[in-house]
Motif scaffolding. Structure first.
Motif, PDB file in Angstrom:
ATOM      1  N   LEU A   1     -32.529  -4.720  24.603  1.00 25.11           N
ATOM      2  CA  LEU A   1     -31.077  -4.109  25.392  1.00 25.11           C
ATOM      3  C   LEU A   1     -31.621  -3.404  26.415  1.00 25.11           C
ATOM      4  CD1 LEU A   1     -31.082  -1.511  22.428  1.00 25.11           C
ATOM      5  CD2 LEU A   1     -29.707  -3.819  22.855  1.00 25.11           C
ATOM      6  N   LEU A   2     -30.161  -4.248  27.747  1.00 23.25           N
ATOM      7  CA  LEU A   2     -30.436  -3.776  28.772  1.00 23.25           C
ATOM      8  C   LEU A   2     -29.398  -3.206  29.287  1.00 23.25           C
ATOM      9  CD1 LEU A   2     -31.103  -4.091  32.025  1.00 23.25           C
ATOM     10  CD2 LEU A   2     -28.958  -6.632  31.757  1.00 23.25           C
ATOM     11  N   VAL A   3     -29.139  -1.444  29.822  1.00 24.55           N
ATOM     12  CA  VAL A   3     -28.497  -0.344  30.411  1.00 24.55           C
ATOM     13  C   VAL A   3     -28.943  -0.952  32.086  1.00 24.55           C
ATOM     14  CG1 VAL A   3     -27.753   1.532  30.255  1.00 24.55           C
ATOM     15  CG2 VAL A   3     -28.943   0.845  28.350  1.00 24.55           C
ATOM     16  N   VAL A   4     -27.661  -2.182  32.582  1.00 24.08           N
ATOM     17  CA  VAL A   4     -27.330  -1.461  33.871  1.00 24.08           C
ATOM     18  C   VAL A   4     -26.893  -0.520  34.708  1.00 24.08           C
ATOM     19  CG1 VAL A   4     -26.313  -3.019  35.756  1.00 24.08           C
ATOM     20  CG2 VAL A   4     -27.505  -4.068  34.009  1.00 24.08           C
ATOM     21  N   VAL A   5     -27.513   0.519  35.022  1.00 17.61           N
ATOM     22  CA  VAL A   5     -26.974   1.785  36.141  1.00 17.61           C
ATOM     23  C   VAL A   5     -26.791   2.008  37.553  1.00 17.61           C
ATOM     24  CG1 VAL A   5     -26.813   4.389  36.479  1.00 17.61           C
ATOM     25  CG2 VAL A   5     -28.367   3.171  34.114  1.00 17.61           C
ATOM     26  N   ASN A   6     -24.974   1.623  37.416  1.00 13.87           N
ATOM     27  CA  ASN A   6     -24.360   1.282  38.637  1.00 13.87           C
ATOM     28  C   ASN A   6     -24.187   2.911  39.112  1.00 13.87           C
ATOM     29  OD1 ASN A   6     -22.626   0.574  40.790  1.00 13.87           O
ATOM     30  ND2 ASN A   6     -20.519   0.552  40.102  1.00 13.87           N
ATOM     31  N   ASP A   7     -25.112   3.007  40.295  1.00 15.17           N
ATOM     32  CA  ASP A   7     -25.418   4.894  40.008  1.00 15.17           C
ATOM     33  C   ASP A   7     -24.404   4.975  41.961  1.00 15.17           C
ATOM     34  OD1 ASP A   7     -26.654   7.094  40.850  1.00 15.17           O
ATOM     35  OD2 ASP A   7     -27.579   7.036  42.171  1.00 15.17           O
ATOM     36  N   GLY A   8     -23.383   4.881  41.490  1.00 13.37           N
ATOM     37  CA  GLY A   8     -22.565   4.949  42.795  1.00 13.37           C
ATOM     38  C   GLY A   8     -21.645   3.863  43.788  1.00 13.37           C
TER      39      GLY A   8
ATOM     40  N   ARG B   1     -25.628  -3.086  28.309  1.00  6.58           N
ATOM     41  CA  ARG B   1     -24.493  -2.334  28.726  1.00  6.58           C
ATOM     42  C   ARG B   1     -24.352  -2.197  29.955  1.00  6.58           C
ATOM     43  NH1 ARG B   1     -26.929   1.328  24.296  1.00  6.58           N
ATOM     44  NH2 ARG B   1     -27.609  -0.191  22.726  1.00  6.58           N
ATOM     45  N   VAL B   2     -23.167  -1.422  30.583  1.00  8.17           N
ATOM     46  CA  VAL B   2     -23.195  -1.166  31.982  1.00  8.17           C
ATOM     47  C   VAL B   2     -22.540   0.412  32.322  1.00  8.17           C
ATOM     48  CG1 VAL B   2     -21.970  -1.233  34.450  1.00  8.17           C
ATOM     49  CG2 VAL B   2     -22.781  -3.141  32.323  1.00  8.17           C
ATOM     50  N   ILE B   3     -23.163   1.107  32.779  1.00  9.83           N
ATOM     51  CA  ILE B   3     -22.631   2.475  32.952  1.00  9.83           C
ATOM     52  C   ILE B   3     -22.380   2.717  34.642  1.00  9.83           C
ATOM     53  CG2 ILE B   3     -23.802   5.402  32.957  1.00  9.83           C
ATOM     54  CD1 ILE B   3     -25.361   4.864  30.944  1.00  9.83           C
ATOM     55  N   HIS B   4     -21.303   3.187  34.686  1.00 10.20           N
ATOM     56  CA  HIS B   4     -20.910   3.100  35.447  1.00 10.20           C
ATOM     57  C   HIS B   4     -21.426   5.048  36.590  1.00 10.20           C
ATOM     58  CE1 HIS B   4     -19.842  -0.446  36.652  1.00 10.20           C
ATOM     59  NE2 HIS B   4     -19.410  -0.744  35.781  1.00 10.20           N
TER      60      HIS B   4
ATOM     61  N   GLY C   1     -28.966   8.948  42.128  1.00  9.84           N
ATOM     62  CA  GLY C   1     -30.337   9.145  42.786  1.00  9.84           C
ATOM     63  C   GLY C   1     -30.976   8.629  42.017  1.00  9.84           C
ATOM     64  N   MET C   2     -31.895   7.821  42.375  1.00 10.86           N
ATOM     65  CA  MET C   2     -32.985   6.973  41.453  1.00 10.86           C
ATOM     66  C   MET C   2     -33.446   7.796  39.875  1.00 10.86           C
ATOM     67  SD  MET C   2     -35.209   4.355  44.382  1.00 10.86           S
ATOM     68  CE  MET C   2     -36.047   6.144  44.546  1.00 10.86           C
ATOM     69  N   GLU C   3     -33.867   8.847  39.866  1.00 14.02           N
ATOM     70  CA  GLU C   3     -34.669   9.186  38.710  1.00 14.02           C
ATOM     71  C   GLU C   3     -33.631   9.006  37.906  1.00 14.02           C
ATOM     72  OE1 GLU C   3     -37.431   8.103  39.410  1.00 14.02           O
ATOM     73  OE2 GLU C   3     -37.562   8.179  40.822  1.00 14.02           O
ATOM     74  N   ALA C   4     -32.515  10.154  38.521  1.00 13.69           N
ATOM     75  CA  ALA C   4     -30.892  10.768  37.665  1.00 13.69           C
ATOM     76  C   ALA C   4     -30.058   9.383  37.170  1.00 13.69           C
ATOM     77  CB  ALA C   4     -30.401  11.122  38.270  1.00 13.69           C
ATOM     78  N   ALA C   5     -30.461   7.943  37.975  1.00 13.08           N
ATOM     79  CA  ALA C   5     -29.719   6.955  37.149  1.00 13.08           C
ATOM     80  C   ALA C   5     -30.737   5.909  35.860  1.00 13.08           C
ATOM     81  CB  ALA C   5     -29.776   5.913  38.603  1.00 13.08           C
ATOM     82  N   SER C   6     -32.130   6.461  36.183  1.00  9.50           N
ATOM     83  CA  SER C   6     -32.902   6.078  35.150  1.00  9.50           C
ATOM     84  C   SER C   6     -32.991   6.653  33.933  1.00  9.50           C
ATOM     85  CB  SER C   6     -34.885   5.889  35.387  1.00  9.50           C
ATOM     86  OG  SER C   6     -34.791   5.327  37.120  1.00  9.50           O
ATOM     87  N   ASN C   7     -33.193   7.701  34.498  1.00  6.87           N
ATOM     88  CA  ASN C   7     -32.270   9.214  32.781  1.00  6.87           C
ATOM     89  C   ASN C   7     -31.353   8.446  32.079  1.00  6.87           C
ATOM     90  OD1 ASN C   7     -34.769  10.066  33.579  1.00  6.87           O
ATOM     91  ND2 ASN C   7     -34.163  11.859  34.453  1.00  6.87           N
ATOM     92  N   ALA C   8     -30.430   8.288  33.229  1.00  5.77           N
ATOM     93  CA  ALA C   8     -28.789   7.925  32.589  1.00  5.77           C
ATOM     94  C   ALA C   8     -29.596   6.716  31.259  1.00  5.77           C
ATOM     95  CB  ALA C   8     -27.754   7.612  33.108  1.00  5.77           C
ATOM     96  N   GLY C   9     -30.012   5.939  32.008  1.00 10.72           N
ATOM     97  CA  GLY C   9     -29.881   4.266  31.168  1.00 10.72           C
ATOM     98  C   GLY C   9     -31.053   4.781  30.316  1.00 10.72           C
TER      99      GLY C   9
END
Length: 572
Positions: A279-286, A307-310, A316-324
């Motif tokens: 499974l792939l989650v792409v987190v577009n961090d801003g 899936r994509v999360i905007h 921040g990098m680590e918050a983006a990792s955690n969101a995914g």
């Protein structure tokens, strides 16, 4: 009479939907080894504890439990009396923000609704409205966050008399992915609503697998399409490792921000993996949303595994990792940054190796491979590769096969995130990545991980860590563009480790010693530096022709520093 005995199957749902759902769940359990007694369901619009219940049979036959939500307060005592294994919530679920809502109670309780028109128009008013009560209310995502923050319900049933589609649209499907979803179209009230619900669920990666007279049942396409794995042979360890690996779902998080030229390569790196259960989650961090959505659509073409999360603003990098990581339902996970890449065999080799090695070392919860550093430059939309070399080749301690050294990890980070596949449940226990760290969050996470669990090293160069030394801004690497912050937080992490070991009041007073393994590591580094100096000196002396004055002086300079390192003196 039939020739063979056929048992009557009990059911409690309106049109035996619970038999269909139970069959799907049993098949899922048999195929993927899911322990259903540890899984939970969510039923919104519970009504009666037994009659017409979508979930009563699942508790009775499968040992499941969950959360039952009912807006009518008069029905709560009976639900609590009968469904003791479940959490009973008296609440109206809305698709808007509100603390309370009016509930229009029908003379037949199962027809009560948040829509007055639904109740009053049922059978041209033959049943009728009994009363109007004000009840507590919240949105779907608030409910899910409250009771399913760590893990999505395996089964979600919504039956709210005419408002099911509104609630489905209000779910954050990138955050919660039930395996099975049931909804009631109420087409007598909303014409063509079944098609509307089907089209919406399809857009979220779900496929219609069953339809009864009153309900539709959907399944997550990524789960439904998962390939069956053949019986594992005890006699063939290598084949057994491959089959176990095929069962292992790997969740991948790609964090990105305005780097479309690099993101394309990262997405293709995932797409071309020979191991397909991911499974792939792409987190577009801003960053800008349109390029990310376009690339994902262009490369994966509605693949339900993606899936994509905007994020409206960068967290921040680590918050983006955690969101995914928070939205993944997988056994293992990897952080695949938008500027890095894998060999096509990365996931296949990593999952097969850890499955095989866990037979000997059950304590293994992660695996790392060797890394190639790729030095490159970006000109326009073109990536130009300048050179490739082993990660930190100037160090002497390459990752050797076996258990990863905790001591070496405490000395320095042994690998970047692109090379590390870790147990997702363990990551959740550790609290994922530390979001307060602007850099070196991966090293902090790796330290916390190896201090509790073993990690296996696979000595194959399966990952590529890309560096753009001369680039700044969006295309830069934090390790180069943010070198000062790396030095600052490097020391902070070391200080925190020592203070933690000493205790809150320094009561655990320890003698700071250098373990033998770290001494050996330092000596290897020292010898490696000397070897490079000799090598460079030999190259200078080997140049053809008469040595000019600057070349002789440089050679002397090398000898002086070499001998100074050795504790000697040298005359010019």
């Amino acid at each position: 009479m039939p020739d063979i005995e056929i048992h009557a199957q009990k059911y409690f749902a309106q049109c035996a939907e619970d038999i269909i759902v139970m069959a799907l769940l049993k098949a899922l359990a048999q195929r993927d080894g899911v322990d259903l007694s540890r899984e939970r369901y969510l039923e919104v619009g519970a009504n009666h504890p037994v009659a017409s219940s979508a979930t009563y049979l699942l508790g009775l036959e499968l040992g499941m439990s969950g959360v039952l939500v009912e807006a009518n307060p008069a029905l709560i005592p009976e639900l609590e009396r009968v469904r003791k294994q479940d959490v009973i919530i008296n609440r109206a679920i809305l698709a808007r923000d509100a603390d309370t809502s009016e509930l229009f109670v029908s003379n037949h309780s199962e027809l009560s609704s948040l829509s007055r028109r639904f109740v009053e128009e049922w059978q041209q008013g033959a049943v009728g409205l009994k009363e109007v009560v004000v009840v507590p209310a919240s949105r779907m995502n608030v409910l899910l966050e409250e009771f399913f923050a760590e893990r999505a319900p395996l089964y979600l049933s919504i039956d709210v008399e005419g408002l099911d589609l509104d609630l489905l649209k209000d779910v954050d499907w990138s955050r919660w992915r039930p395996a099975i979803v049931q909804a009631e179209p109420s087409e007598h009230f909303i014409q063509n609503n079944a098609n509307e619900i089907s089209h919406f669920m399809k857009s979220k990666g779900y496929v219609l697998v069953a339809k009864t007279e009153v309900n539709q049942i959907f399944m997550d396409e990524s789960i439904r399409a998962h390939k069956k794995v053949s019986q594992i042979s005890e006699k063939d360890d290598e084949e057994s490792g491959r089959n176990f690996a095929a069962l292992s779902r790997v969740g991948i998080v790609t964090r990105t921000k305005d780097r479309a030229v690099l993101l394309r390569r990262a997405l293709e790196s995932v797409k071309h993996q020979t191991h397909e259960n991911w499974l792939l989650v792409v987190v577009n961090d801003g960053g800008h949303a349109a390029p990310v959505d376009w690339l994902v659509s262009e490369i994966f073409q509605d693949d339900p595994r993606v899936r994509v999360i905007h994020h409206d603003a960068s967290r921040g990098m680590e918050a983006a990792s955690n969101a995914g990581l928070a939205v993944l339902d997988a056994e293992y996970a990897v952080i695949h940054d938008d500027d890095d890449s894998w060999a096509p065999e990365f996931l296949a080799s990593m999952t097969a190796t850890i499955a095989r090695q866990k037979k000997t070392f059950p304590s293994l919860k992660g695996i790392a491979c060797r890394v190639n550093t790729v030095f490159e430059a970006v000109i326009g939309n073109e990536i130009i590769i300048e050179r490739v070399e082993p990660f930190k080749s100037w160090h002497s301690d390459n990752l050797d096969e076996g258990l990863l050294s905790v001591q070496k990890m405490l000395v320095r980070n042994q690998f970047p995130p692109i090379a590390f596949m870790f147990d997702l449940a363990v990551a959740r226990e550790l609290g994922f990545f530390e979001e307060s760290l602007p850099v070196l969050g991966d090293w902090d996470f790796h330290i916390r991980f190896v201090l509790k669990h073993d990690v296996w090293v696979l000595p194959e160069y399966l990952s590529f860590y890309h560096h753009r030394i001369s680039s700044a801004g969006a295309l830069g690497n934090t390790v180069h563009a943010g070198a000062d912050r790396h030095r600052l937080y490097n020391q902070k992490i070391r200080n925190d480790l020592i203070r933690h070991a000493a205790g809150e009041n320094g009561e655990n007073r320890i003698a700071v010693t250098i373990p033998m393994e770290v001494q050996e590591l330092a000596q290897n580094e020292f010898n490696h530096i000397l070897w490079r100096l000799w090598q460079l000196e030999g190259a200078i002396n080997g140049l053809r022709g008469q040595r000019p004055k600057w070349r002789r002086e440089l050679s002397v300079w090398f000898r002086r520093w070499r001998n100074r390192l050795l504790g000697r003196t040298v005359e010019g």
